[in-house]
Enzyme design. Structure first.
Site, short mmCIF file in Angstrom:
data_model
loop_
_atom_site.label_atom_id
_atom_site.label_comp_id
_atom_site.label_asym_id
_atom_site.label_seq_id
_atom_site.Cartn_x
_atom_site.Cartn_y
_atom_site.Cartn_z
CG ASP A 135 45.20 71.05 -34.33
OD1 ASP A 135 45.64 71.42 -35.25
OD2 ASP A 135 44.34 72.22 -33.25
CE LYS A 136 52.77 71.05 -33.41
NZ LYS A 136 53.12 72.12 -32.35
#
Length: 620
Positions: free
Chosen positions: A314-315
């Site tokens: 995920d960022k």
């Protein structure tokens, strides 16, 4: 009768160390009697007594195993000792029982040492608390909502939020890293951490086993009791191997008429090193991780993680800190009332982009909406106010002028995310929001490639341009942007079905489906409780250094288990082959019960020492 046996066994366990010492003393006295003063009766009597002392605990364990229809190692030793006494080999029976007991002592001490990380954690658990009035109370009396005082040098007794005061808190019990963090009113604190300086008042939000610290202890304790594939293999192996040794010993006796040889096969066929080797490695590896802020939930997880070849990230909140700030504002005629409405709507969300907008706007006049809808993967609709990404604008037919498109492109090219605000059917505000990349991430990802990760993919709900800007900085292979939670999960499922070994790393509730679907789910310690509970590995400091350590540790632990299994099997096969071939005269006989048992116990010591190397392992 059963109660008497149980009490007797408890007493034996309490004095097991003394029995080992007594056996050793008796054996030494026997040798002194025979070779020092030439008194055979001293030799025989001391060896018989030493044999009986060592035999009783073994016989009890064998009996208990037979009751549950298991043929254990203790049964092999019991039969061998009885046979040795029957044929007058008192020295062999005494040495066998002593070495077997001494091996058990080493195993016990080793497991105690490898579990020391858990003991340290348990001892760090707070036992008392101070009420807001300064009155001391037992930790079990504290309830959610209670207001507590924490003075300098005392442990924070609960997970909660500071409502008054400030100070520096050492969160080593949570993160594994001893450093002081400034805490003030409004910030969270965790049970087990220590207030190094200052005075704070805390409102309890989680107590007892529900605290982060309580969950850490529970998770690691459960993990150390969870068997790895290597341990499961050993269980299956021992199930068939032990009866096979009994059969080989019986066949040897029938065809050779050599009872001593058959008894020696029983003794040396005991796979002691095999039984202890894998658990020592597993417990030492998990304990090492716990000590350094990495929670690995079991030997099975350790084994699976060591074979991972693809990492999905995920960022926001994972690769980046989640500490988002508004860096650009483009205003196309938005009124003060509209900005107040934006702040009111965003204030209802805990999304990092929303909190950044609210923080930037500052003071505002709250506005109540008749209807508010959160649209997955797009944003928020509050009455006629739209706040979200470009997808939301397109779906709701909001026209974006060429000038505005140029502004959006410039913001996203810089690596910032965009939040668009539309009202009265036109775009009136653009916020450019940047999120700082976690320190050391690029170097950590390079280390992971060196360790064996072949592919890295970012999965994010953010726009593609922003995501690619971050990926380029970090050297990530592939970006899949504008994804909703269920679309992330589909990517994970698709890659798994293609034969890839997948680890997904995330921090939010929306990451939980992906964490659960991946071969290994890895949660940031700063993430939500749901993400932490769904995951297989938790990085308590939310640091990629921990990820590198966990991956390296998993590979070393699995390799260590394999080494121990090979050592154990080779030693047993060598001893049995030497015995059988030597007994038949095919090769010179140099292995007897005494020398064989020495080699056998030496192999146990070797696998123990090898496993304990993991306690000191640290990724460079």
């Amino acid at each position: 009768m059963a109660k008497i046996t149980l009490n007797f066994q408890k007493r034996l366990q309490q004095h097991s160390n003394h029995l080992v010492i007594l056996s050793a003393i008796l054996i030494v006295l026997g040798y002194l009697g025979k070779y020092g003063v030439n008194q055979i009766w001293i030799w025989n009597s001391t060896m018989i007594i030493a044999s009986i002392i060592g035999f009783i605990p073994v016989a009890i364990h064998a009996y208990q195993a037979i009751k549950v229809k298991q043929i254990s190692i203790d049964l092999l030793v019991s039969i061998a000792v009885i046979g040795a006494l029957f044929i007058g080999e008192y020295e062999e029976s005494a040495i066998v029982t002593f070495l077997f007991a001494f091996g058990g002592f080493l195993e016990k001490k080793t497991l105690e040492k490898t579990r020391s990380s858990i003991k340290e954690l348990t001892n760090m658990a707070p036992s008392t608390a101070l009420s807001a009035d300064g009155e001391e109370m037992d930790i079990d009396e504290v309830e959610i909502g209670d207001k507590l005082l924490v003075k300098t040098g005392r442990q924070v007794p609960v997970d909660g939020r500071i409502y008054q005061g400030s100070g520096y808190v050492n969160e080593a019990s949570i993160t594994g890293e001893s450093r002081e963090i400034r805490k003030e009113a409004g910030t969270k604190v965790f049970a087990g951490s220590i207030l190094e300086n200052g005075t704070i008042y805390v409102e309890a939000e989680k107590v007892g086993e529900d605290t982060t610290f309580g969950k850490i202890i529970e998770l690691v304790e459960e993990a150390q009791d969870t068997k790895s594939p290597a341990e499961k293999f050993i269980d299956r192996f021992a199930k068939y191997y032990t009866p096979a040794v009994l059969v080989i010993a019986a066949i040897t006796w029938v065809f050779s008429y050599n009872l001593e040889l058959a008894i020696t096969i029983l003794v040396l066929g005991c796979p002691g090193a095999l039984v202890i080797g894998a658990p020592v490695s597993n417990v030492a590896g998990i304990g090492n991780g716990a000590k350094r802020g990495v929670l690995i939930k079991g030997g099975d997880v350790m084994n699976t993680f060591s074979h991972i070849d693809t990492l999905l990230f995920d960022k926001t909140g994972t690769l980046t800190k989640g500490n988002t700030e508004v860096v650009v504002v483009k205003n196309y005629g938005a009124s003060k009332e509209l900005i107040d409405a934006v702040a009111s709507a965003e204030n209802e969300s805990d999304h990092p982009l929303a909190t950044a907008v609210v923080r930037m706007i500052g003071k505002f006049n709250p506005i109540k909406f008749e209807k508010t809808d959160v649209v997955k993967g797009q944003g928020i609709i509050a009455d006629n106010l739209l706040i979200g990404n470009e997808k939301m604008m397109v779906v709701n037919h909001i026209t974006i002028s060429p000038e505005q498109k140029q502004d959006i492109t410039e913001i996203t090219d810089s690596g910032a995310s965009v939040v668009l605000v539309a009202a009265d059917n036109r775009l009136q505000l653009i916020y450019g929001i940047a999120d700082e990349i976690r320190s050391g991430v690029k170097e950590s990802l390079e280390e992971l490639r060196h360790e064996g990760i072949s592919r890295m993919i970012m999965l994010t709900g953010d726009n593609e341009t922003t995501a690619k800007a971050v990926a380029t900085q970090l050297g990530i292979d592939e970006v899949r942007a504008n994804l909703m939670p269920e679309e992330k999960a589909e990517v994970v499922k698709s890659l798994k079905n293609s034969g890839k070994k997948i680890a997904f790393i995330g921090d939010g509730v929306n990451d939980s489906p992906s964490l659960a679907l991946a071969n290994i789910g890895i949660a940031m310690g700063s993430g939500t409780d749901t993400a932490i509970e769904t995951s297989d590995i938790v990085l308590m400091k939310s640091s990629f250094d921990e990820l590198v350590h966990a991956y390296g540790l998993s590979k070393r632990t699995v390799a260590n288990m394999t080494q121990n299994i090979v050592i154990a099997i080779v030693v047993v096969l060598f001893l049995l082959a030497s015995l059988i071939l030597g007994g038949t005269g095919l090769v010179p006989s140099f292995v007897n019960m005494g020398t064989g048992m020495f080699v056998h116990e030496a192999s146990i010591l070797i696998v123990i020492v090898n496993g304990m190397r993991l306690i000191r392992y640290r990724e460079k």
